[in-house]
Design a protein around this motif. Sequence first.
Motif: not given
Length: 342
Positions: A232-249, A271-275
């Motif tokens: 998981a990679m989650t980043v919080y900023g003043s204008s929003g957030s981004y959350d990633s749950r990609m696999s070890d492709v 895979d698009e299901s994990r974007w």
Amino acid sequence: MRIGLVGFGAGGRLSHLPYIQAAAEWSLSGVVTGSAERRRVLAAEAPGIPAYSSLDDLIDAGVDAVVVSTPPQTRRELVLRALERRVHVVADKPFAPDAATGRELRDAAERADRVLTVYQNRRWDTDLLTLRSVLDSGELGDVWRAHFVLDQDDPATLEPGAANGLLRDLGAHVVDQLTCLFGPVVQVDGHLDRVGSGAERVDGSFSLGLHHANGVYSTATGSKVCRREERAMTVYGSSGSYDSRMSDVQIDLVRAGRRPASFEGEWGLEDESRWGVLSTAAGRRTVKPVPGDYSDFYRSLHRALVDGTEPPVRLDQVLHTVAVLDAARESADTGRRVAISS
């Protein structure tokens, strides 16, 4: 240019060989392994590539560079010997058990006038490259916090002993990733979950709090013993957030028998299901990944040696990561926040 691989365990076989083979700039001269079984695997996966019994035998056969992918406790001696023989060196991580050893290896490279770099291949992970593209877009505004998780249900690969442990293993990757994104760390809070006893005692999980010089606060956790698979990679900023749950492709593809040199389509594309998902005032949307390819490390190394440009991973960056890991262990042992020495 000619390159040799020293060590043919899981790291050499899965994380180095396929990507050296995919980088047309390099010719693989040989592999050092004393295991009869691994020599059989080498013959199947790299037909015609000779196996050698020692680093010196490999260098005598003719190489411009070597990759040292052996157990951590053997790495210092092999790196020093390769530099003494005046060949360029790629060292696997963990680069060094402590900052003092790291500086010793850096000084040896300077004396030999040879490039020493470290295989921080997770800089070329699909999820990290995609996150970097999100940060570069500016859509998150001012970045405040980040949280990375790297859990692997893989206790069998946790090596016991003081020179090993998950902090030096997966911790070296996530700290390198976070400092690449957010810059140097000035203070560290660390916690380690240890397993085993006596000489076998080792950290099997870690939790880190990193205070970056630019004001970003990041956290990183990892485990190999908690029977859990999570990236998981989650980043919080003043204008929003981004959350990633990609696999070890890339590792998953190699384990499935695929190889970047012969792969049809884009290597390392999730895979698009994990974007990942970007959330802002405009709404929520998935972000198309930037494909990752560890072969780019070797292409970049070749450019550095030919053109005199920076290597793909600079030693000052690696030494900073080692200092952060040293501080994290000190923090875990003392229960106090530890400052990073400049």
